[in-house]
Write a protein that holds these residues in place. Structure first.
Motif, PDB file in Angstrom:
ATOM      1  N   ALA A 204      31.960  67.915  24.566  1.00 47.27           N
ATOM      2  CA  ALA A 204      30.877  67.011  24.195  1.00 47.27           C
ATOM      3  C   ALA A 204      31.278  65.605  24.642  1.00 47.27           C
ATOM      4  O   ALA A 204      32.461  65.254  24.613  1.00 47.27           O
ATOM      5  CB  ALA A 204      30.636  67.043  22.689  1.00 47.27           C
ATOM      6  N   PRO A 205      30.332  64.791  25.094  1.00 47.39           N
ATOM      7  CA  PRO A 205      30.662  63.425  25.531  1.00 47.39           C
ATOM      8  C   PRO A 205      31.366  62.634  24.428  1.00 47.39           C
ATOM      9  O   PRO A 205      30.903  62.584  23.282  1.00 47.39           O
ATOM     10  CB  PRO A 205      29.282  62.822  25.849  1.00 47.39           C
ATOM     11  CG  PRO A 205      28.413  63.996  26.137  1.00 47.39           C
ATOM     12  CD  PRO A 205      28.897  65.094  25.240  1.00 47.39           C
ATOM     13  N   SER A 206      32.496  62.056  24.775  1.00 39.83           N
ATOM     14  CA  SER A 206      33.266  61.272  23.802  1.00 39.83           C
ATOM     15  C   SER A 206      34.270  60.405  24.549  1.00 39.83           C
ATOM     16  O   SER A 206      34.521  60.607  25.734  1.00 39.83           O
ATOM     17  CB  SER A 206      34.005  62.190  22.817  1.00 39.83           C
ATOM     18  OG  SER A 206      34.963  62.978  23.501  1.00 39.83           O
ATOM     19  N   VAL A 207      34.839  59.457  23.827  1.00 40.64           N
ATOM     20  CA  VAL A 207      35.867  58.602  24.410  1.00 40.64           C
ATOM     21  C   VAL A 207      37.107  59.415  24.753  1.00 40.64           C
ATOM     22  O   VAL A 207      37.742  59.216  25.796  1.00 40.64           O
ATOM     23  CB  VAL A 207      36.233  57.454  23.430  1.00 40.64           C
ATOM     24  CG1 VAL A 207      37.371  56.610  23.988  1.00 40.64           C
ATOM     25  CG2 VAL A 207      35.014  56.576  23.161  1.00 40.64           C
ATOM     26  N   GLU A 208      37.448  60.374  23.888  1.00 42.28           N
ATOM     27  CA  GLU A 208      38.620  61.223  24.142  1.00 42.28           C
ATOM     28  C   GLU A 208      38.430  62.049  25.409  1.00 42.28           C
ATOM     29  O   GLU A 208      39.347  62.167  26.235  1.00 42.28           O
ATOM     30  CB  GLU A 208      38.867  62.145  22.955  1.00 42.28           C
ATOM     31  CG  GLU A 208      40.098  63.033  23.140  1.00 42.28           C
ATOM     32  CD  GLU A 208      40.256  64.063  22.032  1.00 42.28           C
ATOM     33  OE1 GLU A 208      41.287  64.763  22.029  1.00 42.28           O
ATOM     34  OE2 GLU A 208      39.347  64.179  21.197  1.00 42.28           O
ATOM     35  N   LEU A 209      37.226  62.610  25.588  1.00 40.98           N
ATOM     36  CA  LEU A 209      36.956  63.401  26.780  1.00 40.98           C
ATOM     37  C   LEU A 209      37.040  62.538  28.031  1.00 40.98           C
ATOM     38  O   LEU A 209      37.587  62.959  29.057  1.00 40.98           O
ATOM     39  CB  LEU A 209      35.578  64.049  26.682  1.00 40.98           C
ATOM     40  CG  LEU A 209      35.141  64.880  27.893  1.00 40.98           C
ATOM     41  CD1 LEU A 209      36.062  66.081  28.081  1.00 40.98           C
ATOM     42  CD2 LEU A 209      33.698  65.330  27.753  1.00 40.98           C
ATOM     43  N   LYS A 210      36.530  61.322  27.963  1.00 40.45           N
ATOM     44  CA  LYS A 210      36.579  60.398  29.097  1.00 40.45           C
ATOM     45  C   LYS A 210      38.023  60.109  29.493  1.00 40.45           C
ATOM     46  O   LYS A 210      38.374  60.113  30.681  1.00 40.45           O
ATOM     47  CB  LYS A 210      35.846  59.111  28.737  1.00 40.45           C
ATOM     48  CG  LYS A 210      35.730  58.101  29.860  1.00 40.45           C
ATOM     49  CD  LYS A 210      34.925  56.903  29.389  1.00 40.45           C
ATOM     50  CE  LYS A 210      34.775  55.861  30.479  1.00 40.45           C
ATOM     51  NZ  LYS A 210      33.977  54.695  30.024  1.00 40.45           N
ATOM     52  N   GLN A 211      38.874  59.866  28.508  1.00 41.97           N
ATOM     53  CA  GLN A 211      40.284  59.595  28.786  1.00 41.97           C
ATOM     54  C   GLN A 211      40.975  60.815  29.378  1.00 41.97           C
ATOM     55  O   GLN A 211      41.778  60.700  30.315  1.00 41.97           O
ATOM     56  CB  GLN A 211      40.987  59.153  27.506  1.00 41.97           C
ATOM     57  CG  GLN A 211      40.527  57.797  26.990  1.00 41.97           C
ATOM     58  CD  GLN A 211      41.151  57.448  25.645  1.00 41.97           C
ATOM     59  OE1 GLN A 211      41.734  58.305  24.976  1.00 41.97           O
ATOM     60  NE2 GLN A 211      41.027  56.197  25.243  1.00 41.97           N
ATOM     61  N   LEU A 212      40.672  61.998  28.837  1.00 41.45           N
ATOM     62  CA  LEU A 212      41.279  63.222  29.352  1.00 41.45           C
ATOM     63  C   LEU A 212      40.856  63.489  30.793  1.00 41.45           C
ATOM     64  O   LEU A 212      41.663  63.913  31.618  1.00 41.45           O
ATOM     65  CB  LEU A 212      40.903  64.406  28.473  1.00 41.45           C
ATOM     66  CG  LEU A 212      41.723  64.597  27.190  1.00 41.45           C
ATOM     67  CD1 LEU A 212      41.140  65.724  26.360  1.00 41.45           C
ATOM     68  CD2 LEU A 212      43.178  64.886  27.509  1.00 41.45           C
ATOM     69  N   LEU A 213      39.575  63.255  31.097  1.00 47.35           N
ATOM     70  CA  LEU A 213      39.092  63.471  32.456  1.00 47.35           C
ATOM     71  C   LEU A 213      39.753  62.507  33.431  1.00 47.35           C
ATOM     72  O   LEU A 213      40.027  62.867  34.579  1.00 47.35           O
ATOM     73  CB  LEU A 213      37.572  63.312  32.497  1.00 47.35           C
ATOM     74  CG  LEU A 213      36.780  64.448  31.854  1.00 47.35           C
ATOM     75  CD1 LEU A 213      35.314  64.062  31.702  1.00 47.35           C
ATOM     76  CD2 LEU A 213      36.899  65.725  32.667  1.00 47.35           C
TER      77      LEU A 213
END
Length: 519
Positions: A204-213
């Motif tokens: 799901a879109p999130s700040v954590e996902l953005k950092q991981l990507l």
């Protein structure tokens, strides 16, 4: 028989009832009447309980032994892991030392030039030995910690194949650098990253996902993550059976772009075994994906560069339909409109935007390049058109794509700036325009520290507001369109003037049409 019954009662009642059973037996004056079947049953029960007690004792002993062996095995496994990590670190440091020695030999070779003498001959021999020697040949008993094969997991050739003989030493240095970073990053970065992706669960879109990507998706999770990223982009365009409909259309009617697709098909990634092996199925998959796209978007049909975008998607996603929708997501929703048109207007605009950003972020470098009249668009235009598909080594390239599919073209600008920042000092040392062009031709392949490049792109290049990017694009698009209109007007005036002139044929000369009837 009374004693046998007492033993049976003792076992049935447990240890606490043993005394009561014995007392009961002693108090009896006459033995209990037993039948033969009852006697056999009690005798079998008594021996069975004895066997069970023996098995229980044996089981406790075996469990204790297994527990001790397990503790020993765990200690040995921990020691082995520690030794392997230590060996990997030492092997990586050895690669770094060897790489520095080879780099020193290369610089010394450049400094000496063609000077004769014993030193130049010794240098030539050292370089020859360095190119021929392989670490795997050093010891037959060496531990193979992290094998570096000729091709990586996606089929890309690990060792650069430079045609220029002088660059062979550079290729050797690059291999050592890649091997060193691979060994050092395996335990320090890759394993914790895999664990974080495994624990992430539903996307799901999130700040954590953005950092991981931005840090990159581990190989085993990348297909799943990319499918989710693509679906977010094209869910309003997808329809069940749409890809099969387009394939059927391409088979019944030949598209004008089919010939160009066929020409580019086997030019796709000549350094990747999946597209160069005669028995590989990837070229056929790529052909179908590109033909389907040409019918989906007839205004583009096919543009050089789409083959490499689709090929990257195929290598990661493997499935044709998933790769097709990935290509659609890039062309239709991520890149600006007109990026792959005949005039490549939006692509030209982004090149001008990049020049402005480079002048802002790296003024010293741009002044140096301007002094030598170096036009960076000769290299950077292709970077943007195929999202670095031809430029970066595969592990860094796919890390760029991980963030690009989520954040969009802003990532391409960030990494373009980061690449020049990464190599800024080396470029500043070059004092000749020809040397600069030669270096820029291959310098992206020398980048092997993905973590350093990522930090430059997303930290050192800040601030990087999207508002600024939109404003620069709008301004440069307006200027470019004005220039194109002026060019079209000039072309129209020329054609009009040419048409108004009466062609005068010199005496004694005939046109081809007039001479058709002559022998």
């Amino acid at each position: 028989m009374s004693k046998l019954w007492a033993g049976h009662e003792e076992r049935r009642m447990g240890t606490g009832g043993r005394t009561m059973a014995v007392q009961s037996t002693l108090q009896q004056h006459t033995p209990m009447p037993f039948s033969w079947k009852q006697f056999r049953f009690l005798w079998w029960t008594e021996h069975t309980w004895d066997d069970m007690e023996a098995y229980q004792t044996q089981n406790r002993f075996l469990n204790s032994e297994i527990h001790q062996v397990t503790k020993i095995w765990r200690r040995v496994a921990e020691k082995e892991k520690a030794l392997l990590m230590k060996c990997a670190y030492l092997q990586a440091k050895n690669c770094q030392v060897e790489s520095k020695c080879l780099a020193g030999l290369r610089r010394l070779q450049e400094a000496m030039g063609d000077q004769a003498g014993e030193c130049s001959e010794l240098l030539r021999q050292l370089i020859q030995e360095a190119l021929q020697w392989e670490a795997s040949e050093a010891s037959a008993d060496s531990v193979e910690l992290s094998p570096i094969s000729e091709y990586d997991e996606y089929g890309f050739r690990m060792v650069p194949n430079y045609e220029v003989e002088d660059l062979q030493l550079l290729a050797k240095i690059q291999v050592l650098e890649v091997r060193s970073h691979h060994l050092l990053a395996h335990e320090a970065n890759e394993r914790p990253l895999r664990e974080r992706w495994a624990a992430l669960g539903e996307l799901a879109p999130s700040v954590e996902l953005k950092q991981l990507l931005r840090m990159g998706v581990s190989q085993e999770h990348r297909p799943r993550v990319w499918r989710w990223l693509v679906h977010r982009r094209v869910q309003h365009l997808q329809a069940p059976g749409r890809y099969q409909e387009l394939l059927s259309q391409s088979q019944t009617c030949k598209h004008p772009a089919a010939r160009q697709i066929e020409l580019d098909l086997y030019r796709t990634f000549p350094n990747n075994k999946h597209f160069t092996c005669p028995t590989s199925i990837f070229p056929d998959k790529l052909r179908r994906v590109l033909l389907a796209f040409s019918w989906l978007n007839p205004s583009i049909g096919y543009c050089q560069g789409l083959n490499r975008l689709a090929a990257i998607a195929l290598l990661v996603l493997d499935e044709e339909e998933s790769a097709f929708w990935c290509l659609v997501a890039i062309v239709e929703t991520i890149m600006p409109a007109g990026y792959y048109s005949k005039t490549l207007t939006a692509s030209q605009v982004d090149q001008r935007v990049l020049q402005d950003l480079l002048a802002e972020k790296l003024p010293k470098l741009m002044a140096h390049l301007g002094q030598h009249q170096v036009d960076l668009s000769f290299m950077t235009f292709n970077w943007f058109l195929v999202v670095f598909a031809d430029s970066l080594i595969s592990n860094i390239l796919l890390q760029v794509w991980d963030a690009f599919l989520y954040e969009g073209t802003k990532v391409v600008f960030r990494y373009a700036l980061a690449i020049f920042k990464y190599n800024e000092e080396e470029i500043l040392r070059l004092r000749d325009s020809l040397e600069i062009y030669q270096y820029l031709h291959f310098f992206t392949k020398t980048i092997c520290n993905s973590r350093k490049l990522m930090n430059i792109a997303f930290n050192d290049m800040n601030p990087f507001p999207m508002k600024q990017l939109r404003q620069l694009r709008a301004a440069h698009r307006e200027r470019l369109e004005a220039e194109l209109r002026e060019l079209e007007q000039f072309k129209a005036n020329y054609l009009e003037t040419r048409a108004s002139l009466v062609p005068v044929v010199p005496e004694g000369c005939t046109s081809e049409d007039e001479g058709d009837g002559e022998a």
